[in-house]
Scaffold this active site. Structure first.
Site, PDB file in Angstrom:
ATOM      1  N   CYS A 242      25.754  42.987  43.339  1.00  0.00           N
ATOM      2  CA  CYS A 242      26.542  43.901  42.486  1.00  0.00           C
ATOM      3  C   CYS A 242      26.493  45.344  42.965  1.00  0.00           C
ATOM      4  O   CYS A 242      27.362  46.154  42.619  1.00  0.00           O
ATOM      5  CB  CYS A 242      26.047  43.831  41.053  1.00  0.00           C
ATOM      6  SG  CYS A 242      26.371  42.254  40.275  1.00  0.00           S
ATOM      7  N   ASN A 376      32.262  41.073  46.165  1.00  0.00           N
ATOM      8  CA  ASN A 376      31.069  40.308  45.759  1.00  0.00           C
ATOM      9  C   ASN A 376      31.462  39.313  44.674  1.00  0.00           C
ATOM     10  O   ASN A 376      32.194  38.385  44.940  1.00  0.00           O
ATOM     11  CB  ASN A 376      29.964  41.266  45.306  1.00  0.00           C
ATOM     12  CG  ASN A 376      28.725  40.533  44.820  1.00  0.00           C
ATOM     13  OD1 ASN A 376      28.280  39.590  45.460  1.00  0.00           O
ATOM     14  ND2 ASN A 376      28.177  40.919  43.679  1.00  0.00           N
ATOM     15  N   GLU A 377      31.017  39.537  43.455  1.00  0.00           N
ATOM     16  CA  GLU A 377      31.379  38.600  42.379  1.00  0.00           C
ATOM     17  C   GLU A 377      32.652  39.097  41.717  1.00  0.00           C
ATOM     18  O   GLU A 377      32.609  39.775  40.695  1.00  0.00           O
ATOM     19  CB  GLU A 377      30.238  38.491  41.382  1.00  0.00           C
ATOM     20  CG  GLU A 377      29.064  37.721  41.944  1.00  0.00           C
ATOM     21  CD  GLU A 377      27.957  37.491  40.936  1.00  0.00           C
ATOM     22  OE1 GLU A 377      27.920  38.178  39.894  1.00  0.00           O
ATOM     23  OE2 GLU A 377      27.093  36.637  41.217  1.00  0.00           O
TER      24      GLU A 377
END
Ligand code: AHR
Length: 660
Positions: A242, A376-377
């Site tokens: 994150c 990333n996510e």
């Protein structure tokens, strides 16, 4: 016999586990050399969470060394006449302190730094103190005293290392001196005070152990870097996680700020400072001292392929759901340029802009970057619509770079099902999957990759760890289930090309997330059982998969397989046959391994079995008992090409034979 079967059935019922009568006869086809195991298996995921960088792997011992924390003197205690100035020599870190004559020969002006949970020093070790300083009012020389102080015990060793430095110029200059610690102290204080009557300015006050990983200045903590290298990682993901996204775009990880002289790398907020309010660390910032240069260098020194993950123009989607929090698709140019420039920084000729920055930092040769992750996510259409222009630009300028896309934060479900086809459409080379999941998930996923589409992108199991239900901390059973699940990664080597457990590090006094692979305090570190699982896979990864079946089926912990998971590989270079078996049941299991397809005259010698097991499933290694559970190796005698053995309950075993 009937009574025995009945007894077994009764036992199975009473333990809630169905035992099956077969003797777990596993057959390994040695002639059917399967998929190549990628050199990128198995790797490391690094993120500055849990004080993994500042206060951890990055060996700097001074917190807020450039006085740039929003509370400029956080981490410092001042006394006498100390004033804060803001016109220092480093453009991006303008603050510094001025120490003035306190007005009386017996009084002091100075400041103490508390370090990260204290400053850990070891008896007999040397520490390099450095400071940028000047005489603002001119003159020929002023002295400062530098000390390591035991402020906790107030004993006779209160100052247990000290040196005097003479500041001799009105221009800013770097000074340094070596302090030798007379005692071991996990929580010392660094003290600097004026030892003459004039005025001095001090900036970028730093203290490093001399003995860093490979002896680099601005280096890494040796025990922690060594633990990473000892895994023999194939790939090294950085800087997250994150942290790539930031709480907002302002605080995203910006690689360009992490290179060049450390004195001029600006401070960034660390999102993990406040992500979990119940674990709030107001002093958690990123100095960027462990930046992209240090990362590429460490990758090279460990023999791991670097895999940077860059922001795709989206701030953390958990924390921002409004479109305006993100970069508009039409405004992505500077983000895409950052990606292109990073490739130039890593691989470019020394005459290019960013190749020159790398060369000036001490590494004219390229770092041989081959992979790049974008995002990333992420989730929703916001992600593919941003990833697409990145891919276009990267393919055009750097067709040699493999691009990693994301399947979102979940191991399955709506977002995952939406993103995988999108990644195929965009022709990402690899797709990053994340799974922090409970025991039941790990037990049910042994065959996860068996039916994946072989024509699409490859899999990067980019963040995973077994988070025990009600037991979200390191313990043996979680690590055992990770080992069991990983047989499925190994068996599917044709599609699973990378895997990195996460997170990597945690300071025992400063963690936000657990379990983690390596824990540490200011002086020591401990490798968890999950660490040893990763290490056993990485050090026994072989070169090719071999088909392994039990009753003609892969061993995936499926119904009727007695809680067993298994995979086999051949190592062409070492001529080794390696079989990994995880017994996740709480019963000893009879197991036989038959190596089919060998010639009569082939001898399997040097049989070994390396096991990880624990009587207490809730236990793990700790700083107090770092070697409570470690791999144990015993010799194994094989009868021709077949081994009949027993595998203890809750045990992970690696069987190895050399073929002669
Ligand atoms: O590993 C900790 C966090 O887990 C990572 O930052 C994030 O990608 C995931 O949610």
């Amino acid at each position: 016999m009937r009574r025995y079967t009945e007894l077994l059935a009764a036992l199975a019922l009473s333990t809630g586990m169905a035992l099956h009568a077969q003797t777990n006869e596993m057959v390994i086809q040695t002639k059917k050399l399967g998929a190549e195991i990628q050199p990128t298996m198995y790797g490391l995921f690094f993120e500055d969470i849990n004080y993994a960088a500042d206060g951890g792997l990055y060996a700097e011992l001074v917190k807020n060394r450039s006085f740039e924390f929003p509370q400029r003197l956080m981490g410092w205690k001042t006394y006498g006449k100390v004033t804060l100035q803001d016109d220092g020599p480093f453009e991006r870190n303008p603050h510094y302190v001025r120490l003035d004559n306190p007005g009386h020969a017996h009084k002091h002006t100075g400041l103490d730094n508390e370090g990260f949970f204290g400053i850990g020093v070891k008896q007999g070790e040397e520490y390099r103190f450095s400071v940028w300083a000047r005489l603002p009012h001119g003159g020929t020389g002023e002295k400062i005293r530098v000390e390591l102080v035991d402020t906790k015990s107030m004993g006779e060793h209160q100052a247990f290392a000290s040196q005097t430095l003479t500041i001799d110029s009105k221009d800013w200059k770097k000074y340094q001196v070596i302090l030798k610690a007379g005692v071991t102290n996990p929580k010392a204080t660094l003290r600097i005070f004026l030892a003459s009557q004039g005025t001095v300015d001090l900036e970028h006050i730093s203290l490093f152990p001399v003995d860093t990983w490979k002896g680099h200045e601005n280096g890494l903590r040796k025990d922690l870097a060594q633990a990473l290298a000892d895994i023999h990682p194939g790939v090294f993901r950085f800087p997250g996680g994150c942290i790539v996204e930031g709480t907002d775009l302002e605080t995203r990880y910006d690689w360009k700020k992490s290179v060049g002289p450390v004195e001029n790398r600006p401070l960034n907020e660390n999102r993990w400072q406040y992500t979990f309010t119940h674990r709030f660390y107001p002093d958690y910032y990123q100095s960027y001292g462990l930046g992209f240069y240090e990362y590429f260098l460490l990758s090279e020194e460990m023999g791991a392929a670097p895999l940077p993950i860059l922001n795709c123009g989206l701030a953390c989607q958990y924390q921002n759901n409004e479109e305006k929090a993100h970069v508009a698709v039409c405004d992505l140019d500077s983000y895409i340029q950052d990606a292109l420039d990073l490739i130039e920084f890593a691989n470019g000729d020394v005459n290019t802009t960013w190749g020159k920055v790398r060369a000036d930092m001490g590494h004219p040769a390229p770092f041989n970057l081959k992979y790049l992750g974008i995002g990333n996510e992420q989730w929703g259409k916001e992600y593919p619509e941003r990833l697409e222009p990145f891919i276009k630009a990267l393919r055009k300028a750097h067709p040699e770079i493999m691009i990693v896309g994301s399947s979102g934060p979940n191991s399955e479900g709506k977002e995952f099902d939406y993103l995988w086809p999108e990644m195929k459409r965009l022709k990402a080379d690899l797709v990053d999957e994340h799974f922090y999941r409970p025991e039941s998930w790990f037990l049910s996923q042994g065959a996860r990759y068996d039916n994946y589409d072989r024509k699409g992108p490859k899999v990067f199991a980019g963040e995973y760890a077994c988070h025990g239900k009600g037991k979200k901390w390191n313990h043996f059973h979680a690590a055992l289930l990770e080992a069991a699940f990983m047989t499925g990664l190994e068996r599917n080597a044709d599609i699973v090309h990378m895997a990195t457990y996460a997170p990597l590090f945690a300071h025992v006094e400063g963690w936000q997330w657990r379990p983690d692979m390596i824990w540490f305090d200011n002086l020591n570190s401990v490798r968890t059982v999950s660490y040893y699982v990763q290490q056993l896979y990485a050090q026994n990864k072989g070169t090719n998969v071999l088909p392994l079946t039990m009753n003609k089926k892969p061993v995936t912990g499926a119904e009727g397989q007695n809680g067993l998971f298994a995979s086999a590989v051949y190592d062409k270079d070492k001529n080794e046959l390696i079989v990994k078996v995880a017994n996740t049941s709480d019963k000893t299991q009879p197991v036989s391994l038959t190596f089919e397809g060998l010639k009569k005259q082939d001898v399997l010698s040097e049989g070994r079995c390396i096991t990880l097991s624990s009587l207490d499933q809730d236990k793990d290694n700790t700083l107090e008992q770092p070697f409570a559970i470690t791999p144990q190796e015993t010799p194994v005698t094989i009868n021709g090409h077949a081994l009949t053995t027993e595998l203890g309950p809750n045990t992970f075993a690696v069987y190895k034979f050399t073929k002669k």
